[in-house]
Design an enzyme around this catalytic site. Structure first.
Site, short mmCIF file in Angstrom:
data_model
loop_
_atom_site.label_atom_id
_atom_site.label_comp_id
_atom_site.label_asym_id
_atom_site.label_seq_id
_atom_site.Cartn_x
_atom_site.Cartn_y
_atom_site.Cartn_z
N ASP A 40 7.21 9.25 36.03
CA ASP A 40 5.78 9.00 35.86
C ASP A 40 5.63 7.50 35.58
O ASP A 40 6.62 6.81 35.32
CB ASP A 40 5.24 9.83 34.68
N SER A 41 4.39 7.05 35.58
CA SER A 41 4.15 5.66 35.20
C SER A 41 4.51 5.41 33.73
O SER A 41 4.65 4.27 33.33
CB SER A 41 2.68 5.31 35.40
N TYR A 72 -0.45 2.97 36.65
CA TYR A 72 -0.46 2.97 38.12
C TYR A 72 -1.90 3.09 38.64
O TYR A 72 -2.21 2.65 39.72
CB TYR A 72 0.33 4.17 38.65
N GLY A 73 -2.72 3.76 37.83
CA GLY A 73 -4.04 4.17 38.31
C GLY A 73 -4.99 3.05 38.66
O GLY A 73 -6.00 3.27 39.32
N CYS A 103 3.28 12.75 38.20
CA CYS A 103 2.17 11.81 38.12
C CYS A 103 1.23 12.10 39.28
O CYS A 103 1.65 12.07 40.44
CB CYS A 103 2.74 10.40 38.23
N ASN A 104 -0.01 12.40 38.98
CA ASN A 104 -0.98 12.67 40.06
C ASN A 104 -1.17 11.44 40.95
O ASN A 104 -1.25 11.54 42.17
CB ASN A 104 -2.34 13.03 39.46
N THR A 105 -1.26 10.29 40.30
CA THR A 105 -1.53 9.05 41.04
C THR A 105 -0.40 8.78 42.05
O THR A 105 -0.65 8.49 43.23
CB THR A 105 -1.65 7.87 40.07
N GLU A 182 -0.68 5.88 26.50
CA GLU A 182 0.61 5.19 26.64
C GLU A 182 0.93 4.38 25.38
O GLU A 182 2.08 4.26 24.97
CB GLU A 182 0.52 4.26 27.86
N CYS A 214 -4.50 13.91 35.61
CA CYS A 214 -3.58 12.82 35.22
C CYS A 214 -2.70 13.42 34.15
O CYS A 214 -3.20 14.01 33.17
CB CYS A 214 -4.36 11.62 34.67
N THR A 215 -1.39 13.29 34.33
CA THR A 215 -0.48 13.99 33.42
C THR A 215 -0.56 13.46 31.98
O THR A 215 -0.24 14.17 31.04
CB THR A 215 0.97 13.92 33.94
N HIS A 216 -1.02 12.23 31.82
CA HIS A 216 -1.19 11.69 30.46
C HIS A 216 -2.22 12.51 29.65
O HIS A 216 -2.09 12.64 28.44
CB HIS A 216 -1.68 10.24 30.51
N1 DGL Z 1 0.16 9.87 34.57
C1 DGL Z 1 -0.37 9.36 35.74
C2 DGL Z 1 -1.16 10.37 36.56
O1 DGL Z 1 -0.90 11.51 36.48
C3 DGL Z 1 -0.93 8.02 35.86
C4 DGL Z 1 -1.47 7.24 34.76
C5 DGL Z 1 -1.53 5.79 35.14
O2 DGL Z 1 -0.46 5.18 35.12
O3 DGL Z 1 -2.60 5.30 35.50
O4 DGL Z 1 -2.03 10.05 37.29
#
Ligand code: DGL
Length: 291
Positions: A40-41, A72-73, A103-105, A182, A214-216
């Site tokens: 993931d990011s 990443y987003g 990570c969805n992104t 984060e 978003c997994t976060h």
């Molecule tokens: N955890 C990530 C997701 O699922 C991305 C968060 C990020 O880095 O912007 O999208």
């Protein structure tokens, strides 16, 4: 969440990083045990890792959080893909044969290219749960909380077209939200300052179901629930992703203790804390990683 006593976090001396492999000539799993690579990011993918761990307690896993390049987003697709390529090369070099893009992104922006570039690997990704959200919504009004890059992707548009044709879908970008998570802000003023306006907009739209895309965000569901109220159902696909990964992982071994190598390109503190507090590990070594 209770801690699982069988957990062992151990560095494998046999899983040392190696130069990027030519996989066609480098599938000698007699030398290294095959493992599952999860990335993931940053810390978000730990919400998937904790489900994977329940599903595959005897597996060997390597987790990479790319904190140095998070979020990443808000990055362009080309940068997200470049980071994913590097991480997948690194994971493959450590013996990973199944890659969980937690990570969805990264999934919506990069998984098709990754599959093309790494045909010897199997990829399982995390996609926004539009389909399950539409299935459980009584009103047909749903919202999707995600990073800007996820909401701008062609894949997200496809998911909405295929699964939410008759529904009303509010796409709510949440810039800054993954950043505070984060940074370890899982409740309190810093989180609420970012989260409250997003939840207010969702409340105004009158939806009854919200996709956490978003997994976060899985680490701040208490705050999201408080802000949205009890009438709103949250959809998180981590358990479904773990199920899918377990089904394709031929070496599934339900005995023994999970062997996890956790690595971070950024500040390891939040990762260490979440491994202990939210993923149920009893100890947590996070190795620094330069990629
Ligand atoms: N955890 C990530 C997701 O699922 C991305 C968060 C990020 O880095 O912007 O999208």
């Amino acid at each position: 969440m209770g801690r699982l006593s069988a957990a062992v976090i151990a560095a494998h001396p046999t899983l040392l990083p190696r130069p990027l492999p030519d996989l066609e000539n480098d599938l000698d799993d007699h030398i290294r045990p095959a493992s599952i690579g999860v990335f993931d990011s940053g810390v978000g993918g730990l919400s998937v890792l904790r489900k994977l761990r329940r599903r595959l307690p005897g597996a060997s896993m390597v987790y990479v959080g790319d904190g140095a390049f998070a979020p990443y987003g808000s990055r362009p697709a080309v940068q997200i893909l470049a980071r994913c390529e590097r991480i997948v090369g690194h994971l493959a070099g450590q013996g990973a044969r199944l890659i969980v893009v937690a990570c969805n992104t990264a999934t919506v922006q990069a998984i098709d290219s990754l599959r093309e570039h790494w045909p010897a690997l199997t990829f399982v990704g995390v996609e926004p749960g539009i389909k399950p959200a539409v299935a459980v919504s009584r009103s047909g009004r749903i919202a999707v909380m995600a990073t800007p890059a996820t909401l701008q992707s062609a894949r997200l548009r496809q998911l909405v077209e295929h699964h939410a044709a008759g529904a009303s879908v509010l796409l709510q970008p949440c810039p800054g939200l993954a950043d505070v998570i984060e940074a370890g802000e899982l409740d309190g003023p810093a989180l609420l300052a970012v989260l409250t306006p997003y939840c207010d907009r969702i409340t105004q739209a009158g939806v009854d179901t919200v996709v956490l895309a978003c997994t976060h965000y899985a680490f701040v569901t208490d705050a999201i629930r408080r802000l949205l109220g009890p009438g709103v159902t949250l959809i998180d696909t981590a358990a479904a992703v773990a199920e899918r990964a377990a089904n394709v992982w031929a070496d599934a071994d339900s005995r023994g203790a999970l062997m996890l190598r956790a690595q971070s390109t950024g500040d390891p503190r939040t990762m260490r804390r979440l491994l202990l507090q939210c993923a149920g590990f009893e100890s947590a070594e996070v190795e620094p990683l330069t990629l």
